[in-house]
Structures are given as structure tokens and as C-alpha cells.
Design an enzyme around this catalytic site. Structure first.
Site, short mmCIF file in Angstrom:
data_model
loop_
_atom_site.label_atom_id
_atom_site.label_comp_id
_atom_site.label_asym_id
_atom_site.label_seq_id
_atom_site.Cartn_x
_atom_site.Cartn_y
_atom_site.Cartn_z
N ALA A 1 7.95 -9.12 -2.62
CA ALA A 1 7.99 -10.42 -2.21
C ALA A 1 7.04 -11.12 -3.28
O ALA A 1 7.18 -12.54 -3.35
CB ALA A 1 8.15 -10.66 -0.90
N ASN B 1 -7.91 -6.46 1.94
CA ASN B 1 -8.56 -6.11 3.14
C ASN B 1 -10.01 -5.96 2.76
O ASN B 1 -10.47 -6.70 1.56
CB ASN B 1 -7.91 -4.84 3.61
CG ASN B 1 -8.28 -3.55 2.51
OD1 ASN B 1 -8.95 -3.56 1.69
ND2 ASN B 1 -7.55 -2.49 2.44
N THR C 1 0.76 -1.26 0.06
CA THR C 1 -0.23 0.11 -0.19
C THR C 1 0.96 1.21 0.06
O THR C 1 0.66 2.32 -0.81
CB THR C 1 -0.87 -0.12 1.23
OG1 THR C 1 -1.54 -1.39 1.30
CG2 THR C 1 -1.96 1.05 0.98
N HIS D 1 -5.00 -4.20 11.66
CA HIS D 1 -4.42 -3.03 11.93
C HIS D 1 -3.02 -2.97 12.73
O HIS D 1 -3.07 -1.91 13.46
CB HIS D 1 -5.42 -2.16 12.45
CG HIS D 1 -6.97 -2.12 11.83
ND1 HIS D 1 -8.13 -1.63 12.40
CD2 HIS D 1 -7.26 -2.49 10.79
CE1 HIS D 1 -9.04 -1.62 11.35
NE2 HIS D 1 -8.54 -2.05 10.38
#
Length: 735
Positions: free
Chosen positions: A168, A225, A146, A669
Site C-alpha cells: 500500500a 521501528n 517485514t 508490538h
């Protein structure tokens, strides 16, 4: 098999496939291009598969239609060695015009292109850019998640700057499981998508272990997510600045909370059902790469949720994006309203136009083993990284200006420790030379604890548990494939922010002070004092409550996140989730081995500060007020129906604590492991995100958060990365 020259296919495919030049999607994904043919009745579709493919994650239907082809940017990073490419080709002949309309295409011929050595002139410029890894880059970004893709996008806007991203995982940006919002459960626990971390046993949670899904692909966790777009509060971010981080108050971060997104006007159906009177159209909508939308699929459960909180004195009157909000509201989601697909870092910040930049190279399926330093001066200088390719080859890549670590909260400290930055005791235990001693690396780990209580619904109340029926699922998949319609292209989770509440409602200021005073001895650090101030404030949200549309199961040793959310009970449920926004507890994450392949040890230490348990239990007590059969929400539940956990009702604080022990998990989170704070207060990076004790090394991801933000953290990760990109650009100007 026949043998053909790849150059012929490149030439033949050019005219018929203008959208992408020899469209390569991923080394582990089927590749598609349409070869030109003088006879329209002949070869139409070729399915290409890189021969090193382990297991295809999707297959191409021979009679696929153009809308089934999900274009992705040309993937220069997939060519590990473009001078030795082996590709297999299958050619399909479509039904002739004389054939029945239901005829199926058939396999006409196969061929193997072996050891094709194309001259460099035949390689597009973006592939050529990826070939020359020996030439130093200006910036090397470790992690294409992100934050990493935001950084790469913004830095490569300057054509004079050469940027490398090392990821990765693979590029899954055209994968239907990733793109379809409603199929997210299919990602969890699968090695090609998910790092799938597991915590150490947690003493305060009956020694259960907690799963932590983390995105192992381009786009990182924004690719798996739940797409929720919530925004931090003003007091929350102002506390970051108060902890010693100049320039990180809410007003300074607010422009970046707008910059990353394009916010779309709510559809009328959403306004009709959910009101959205608080939605401020005058707030800057932005033109950023991430699409932010309201759904068209809200139902009576969302409406009842909003009404029930309003009945508790918790009705939102201001737009949560403005930094001040208490009460229930309908949150937005990162979904493209045109395609009904996930909008995330890989599709937004690494779109086809960005991917064509000759100064930007992305390497996937490549591990960074460590950061390389020049230690001849007063302070170690980051000069590059040592990588391990998919084939097991080690290489060093140089960075002229900076190495930027964006591997996430659980892996950025891992790479720092593997590179010799961290606790002396930990490094010496694993025979790693100490470059910079900083015992705060991997400490200060925070996570939003979430307690999940599931309630059986009445017969006519919508529940996502109906998807257990394959007939229902297939029908919805058909709707989505046809036009993007239906719940699979939507997010229908609802939210509420509340101050400290309990079984009696909103807790009085006097009761709050009394509770906090009883734990005074645990609130001595600057962090704890800042959180205490937020809990005491009548304008700040101690809790976030979520309405989740399915049942949640909590096994003691989950194999993946999927085991939490896939329905296993025969009844239909919806779930009320209680989240503590600002936990006082702090955990850790540290290497378990000098081997980069060994997962770090993550110990969140949930409720190790007992005040967290006291707060969570009060939030669980409040849930009983929401599900009471007299409320609009309670009327949607089955009278006398089952609940999970079975046999436990939070009629008092002790029963509520037992529910926490049985039903608390993580909510994705994790943050804080490379905290932005003064070094003497446990900081790993300074206010410009530079790693203490080094030069030319920064960390940019959720690990730098000094304090967990209110709500889901996706928006804050994007905003922090946008701000970091500007900080890096400013520093380059001063060189």
C-alpha cells in the site's frame, strides 16, 4: 520548455551510470542518473522527478557528491503504466574549472518529456515483468512489509515460480529519514511513512487514547521501528507448541532466528564499556540479509544500567540469543556497521540483486480491497485479489497457487473481514457476504504495555534531549553525512529481563503463587494457563526494562508517536521503561466500514484483566530501586531533580498503579489477531498458517502469534516468515 525523447536519455545515461540502469527510486522520490557527455565540463547531474509527484520527500542538491546518492533497486513496481510516462528534467552545469571553488552550479535548461511511448524492447526485463498483470502469478503476497518481503524473497529463489507483492505504501528504501537510525522521529505521523493508528479510549488508562505507529512503506514497520534486536525465550516459544501448534517449539524456530541475520562481532569499544562477557561468539552468526550489530556509542548510562541490575542480583550470564537470559544486557540493533544505516526488510530482502529477478514483481501504492474466492466447491478457494491502484482503478489479479496475507496485526484481519471471513455479526453489519464464519478473526489481540518514567539527569550525564538545540543537531547531522559517525548512526538503548519483581526486589515463589491464586477466576483459558506457568517460572522474564536516552511525554490524545518522544520539557532526562512481557489481557481489531480506506477499530483493552495492572505496578515499584541515589544508575540522575510524571513516586502499590494509568502506552508490538491455534480454541490459522475453512490462503505476520514473545518482536517476525516460506515450499513440492 524543450521536448526531448526519453530514449535519448536512456542511451546517454547508460555508460555513466553503471550501478543502476535508469535508476528509478520511487514515484514520489526524486530520481537520479548521470548522463554521459563528451565534454566533461558540461552537464553532470540531472535531477528527474516523476510529474505525478505530489510532494517530494527530499530534494537533490545540484552539487551533490557521489556518496550522497543512496542507490536503491530498480523499481519496476513504480511504473503504473509504462506506456504513458511523463518526466520533467532539470540539467545543472557545474562550476567551470576557472570559477571559484565556492561557485554554485546553476540551472542550465529545463525540459518536459510528455507522453513518451517507449517500445517494449527499450524496457528492461524487470519492468516488462511488472507490465503483465493479466497473466496469473503463482503467489500473491499482500503486504510488502517485514514478513511479506521475506516470503517474496524466499519463494522467488525458484525461477520457475512467479511472485507478486502488493504494498500500500511507496518504496522509501533510499530515504534518509528511513535510513538514518537517529532520525526515526521524523517518520512518525507522516502519511507517506506511517499508518498512524489510534486506539479507542482505554478505561484503565484514564480514558487516554494510545498511538500505534505502523510502517506504511516497503519494509513495513521494520522501516520505522527502534531497530532493537532481541530474541524470545525457550519457554516462551515452547508455549506456542503447547497451545496445539506442532513444529513451533523453540528448537524448531531457532534455526530461523539465525537464518535472517548476519551478526557482526562487537567492536572493542563496546566490550570495554559494557563487558559483553555473555556474548557467545560460538553461536551461529549466520549470513542472512539483516545486519545485526553492537553500537560504538554506548556511554556511562549504559554501563551504570548494567552495574545497577547486577547489584539487584540480575546480571546476565548467558547469551540471550540462546533462549535463556535474566538480567541486564546490551542489546544488538539492526544497523549496517559499514554504512551506519538501518538494515531492514526493504534493503535486506529486496536488495538490488533480488529486485532484478524476472519472476518477482512488486507493486507499491496499491491497496488490496479483498481476496477473491471460488466458492463453487466444498471450501472456498482463494484465487486472487482485487486491487485499487493509486489512480483509483480496480483490477483483479489471479494467483495459481496461493494468496499470502502479510498486512500486519491491524490490517490482516481487516482484509479477511472485507473478504468475508470473520464474525457473522460484524460482516452482516457492513453488508459483506459471509464466506467463512470465524468470530476469532480480529480477536486475541495482544500488545506489550510499556510504562515510561522520565528522570532529570545530572549536568554531566548524557541525554538525547540535547538534540532540541538546532546547533547540536546540525553538528551531528554533519558528522553523519561526512562519514556515518556519531549518535545518529547508532542505537544506545539498553535492556534488562527480570522475573516478577517489586519494591522489595525479586518476588518469592510463595508471593507469586499467592498473587496468581487471587486472580484464579481470570486464568481459565489455555492461553492464561500458559502465561501463568511462565510467570511462576524462576527462569522466565515477566518484565523487560528499557533504558531510553531521552524524555518521554504522554499527551491524552497524541497526534503521532513523535509526540511521545520529542522533547518538550526544558530539562534533560533519560527514561526507564517497564514492559510486561506476557499480558493476560486480550483486545480486538475489526473493520469500521466496508471501505478499505477506513481504518479498523483497534481496542487493545489494556489491563482489562486486572492482573496485568497488578503486575505492571510491581514493576514500576522496582524502578525506585534502580533510581535510588545509592546505585550507579541513580548517581547519574540530578539530586532532587524532576521526574515524569511529576509528584508521583511509587512508594506503594496504589501510587504505582496511578503511574501506570498516567504513563502506559504501546511499544509497537501488537500481535495475535489471526492467531495460530486450534480453531476451537480461537484459532484463525493452523500450524501451517493456513486460514481455517479455506484453501490456498495463508497469513504470515505477527498476527499469527498465539502468544506475545518476550522482548521486541522484530526477530520473531523475521523468523516466523522464514519458517513459513519453507512450509509453503514444502507444500508446493507435494502438488
Amino acid at each position: 520548455m524543450a521536448q526531448w525523447g526519453l530514449g535519448d536519455w536512456l542511451e546517454r545515461g547508460t555508460e555513466a551510470n553503471k550501478r543502476t540502469t535508469f535508476a528509478t527510486y520511487s514515484v514520489e522520490t526524486r530520481l537520479i542518473f548521470i548522463p554521459a557527455s563528451p565534454d566533461s565540463s558540461l552537464l553532470r547531474v540531472a535531477s528527474l522527478v516523476i510529474s505525478t509527484l505530489r510532494t517530494p520527500n527530499c530534494s537533490l542538491s545540484p552539487n551533490c557528491r557521489s556518496r550522497d546518492l543512496l542507490p536503491a533497486p530498480p523499481c519496476a513496481y513504480n511504473w503504473r503504466d509504462p506506456l504513458s510516462v511523463s518526466i520533467s528534467v532539470q540539467l545543472w552545469v557545474p562550476p567551470s574549472s576557472a570559477s571559484s571553488a565556492t561557485s554554485s552550479p546553476h540551472l542550465a535548461e529545463s525540459a518536459q518529456i510528455v507522453q513518451y511511448n517507449p517500445p517494449s524492447a527499450n524496457l528492461p526485463s524487470y519492468i516488462m515483468a511488472a507490465v503483465d498483470l493479466e497473466k496469473p502469478f503463482d503467489y500473491v503476497v499482500v503486504g510488502g512489509g517485514t514478513a511479506g518481503l521475506v516470503i517474496a524473497n524466499r519463494l522467488s529463489e525458484d525461477s520457475d515460480v512467479r511472485v507478486l507483492v502488493i504494498e500500500a505504501g511507496a518504496d522509501r528504501s533510499s530515504d534518509p529519514l528511513v535510513l538514518c537510525p537517529g532520525l526515526v522521529a521524523g517518520l512518525y505521523g507522516k502519511d507517506e511513512y506511517d499508518w498512524n493508528f489510534t486506539s479507542t479510549p482505554q478505561p484503565t488508562l484514564n480514558n487516554r487514547v494510545i498511538n500505534q505507529a505502523r510502517g506504511k512503506m516497503l519494509g513495513g514497520s521494520s522501516a520505522l521501528n527502534f531497530l532493537m534486536l532481541l530474541y524470545p525465550s525457550k519457554g516462551n516459544i515452547d508455549a506456542w507448541a503447547a497451545l496445539g501448534n506442532e513444529g513451533w517449539d523453540f528448537d524448531s524456530l531457532a534455526p530461523y532466528l539465525r537464518k535472517f541475520a548476519t551478526v557482526h562481532t562487537p567492536p572493542q569499544s563496546s566490550k570495554d564499556l559494557c563487558g559483553l562477557t555473555y556474548h557467545n561468539e560460538d553461536l551461529a552468526k549466520g549470513d542472512g540479509p539483516i545486519h545485526v550489530t553492537f553500537s560504538e556509542g554506548y556511554n556511562i548510562t549504559n554501563q551504570a544500567w548494567l552495574k545497577t541490575f547486577a547489584g539487584q542480583g540480575l546480571e546476565v550470564t548467558t547469551d540471550p540469543r540462546d533462549g535463556r537470559a535474566l538480567g541486564a544486557f546490551q542489546n544488538q540493533a539492526s544497523i549496517d556497521p559499514v554504512t551506519h544505516t538501518r538494515s531492514f526488510a526493504a534493503t535486506g530482502y529486496y536488495n538490488p540483486e533480488v529486485a532484478k529477478r524476472s519472476n518477482l514483481v512488486v507493486l507499491t501504492e496499491t491497496l488490496v480491497e479483498k481476496i477473491v474466492f471460488d466458492t463453487t466447491g466444498d471450501e472456498p478457494v482463494a484465487t486472487g485479489v482485487e486491487i485499487l491502484t493509486k489512480d483509483g482503478e480496480k483490477k483483479q489479479i489471479s494467483a495459481n497457487l496461493e494468496v499470502i496475507l502479510s498486512a500486519g496485526t491491524l490490517q490482516s484481519p481487516q482484509i479477511l473481514e472485507l473478504s468475508g471471513i470473520g464474525s457473522k455479526d460484524i460482516l452482516e453489519k457492513h453488508n459483506i457476504p459471509v464466506i467463512v464464519e470465524n468470530p476469532s478473526v480480529g480477536e486475541n489481540v495482544q500488545d506489550h504495555p510499556i510504562v515510561c518514567q522520565s528522570f532529570e539527569v545530572a549536568d554531566m550525564t548524557p541525554s538525547g534531549d540535547v538534540l532540541r538545540d538546532p546547533n547540536v543537531l546540525n553538528a551531528l547531522v554533519g558528522m553523519y553525512q561526512a562519514s556515518g559517525a556519531g549518535p545518529l548512526g547508532q542505537s544506545t538503548i539498553s535492556v534488562a529481563y527480570s522475573p516478577l519483581v517489586d519494591g522489595s526486589g525479586i518476588v518469592s515463589p510463595e508471593a507469586k503463587k499467592e498473587l496468581l491464586a487471587s486472580h484464579e477466576h481470570t486464568l481459565t483459558t489455555p492461553d492464561a494457563q500458559a502465561i501463568r506457568k511462565l510467570v511462576e517460572s524462576p527462569d522466565e522474564a515477566t518484565f523487560q526494562f528499557l533504558l531510553f536516552p531521552t524524555q518521554v511525554s504522554i499527551p491524552d490524545v497524541p497526534k503521532s508517536m513523535a509526540e511521545y518522544i520529542l522533547p518538550v520539557l526544558p530539562e534533560n532526562y533519560i527514561t526507564v521503561m517497564t514492559i510486561l512481557n506476557h499480558p493476560f489481557s486480550r483486545g480486538s481489531v475489526h473493520i469500521s466500514s466496508p471501505d478499505v480506506h477506513a481504518a479498523p477499530v483497534w481496542d487493545p483493552k489494556y489491563n482489562s484483566n486486572l492482573l496485568d495492572m497488578e503486575l505492571l505496578a510491581r514493576g514500576v515499584e522496582f524502578v525506585e530501586r534502580l533510581v535510588d541515589k545509592s546505585t550507579p544508575f541513580g548517581k547519574l540522575l540530578k539530586d532532587g531533580g524532576k521526574r515524569q510524571p511529576e509528584g508521583l513516586v511509587a512508594t506503594d502499590l496504589e501510587k504505582a498503579k496511578e503511574i501506570v494509568r498516567k504513563r502506559q502506552i504501546s511499544v509497537f508490538h501488537v500481535s495475535g489477531s489471526c492467531a495460530m491455534k486450534p480453531r476451537e480454541q480461537g484459532g484463525v490459522v493452523d500450524a501451517k498458517l493456513r486460514v481455517y475453512g479455506t484453501k490456498r490462503l495463508r497469513v504470515v505476520d505477527a498476527s499469527v502469534f498465539p502468544m506475545e514473545p518476550v522482548g521486541n518482536i522484530q526477530s520473531v517476525v523475521y523468523a516466523v516468515a522464514e519458517k513459513a516460506a519453507d512450509l509453503i515450499k514444502e507444500d508446493r513440492k507435494s502438488l
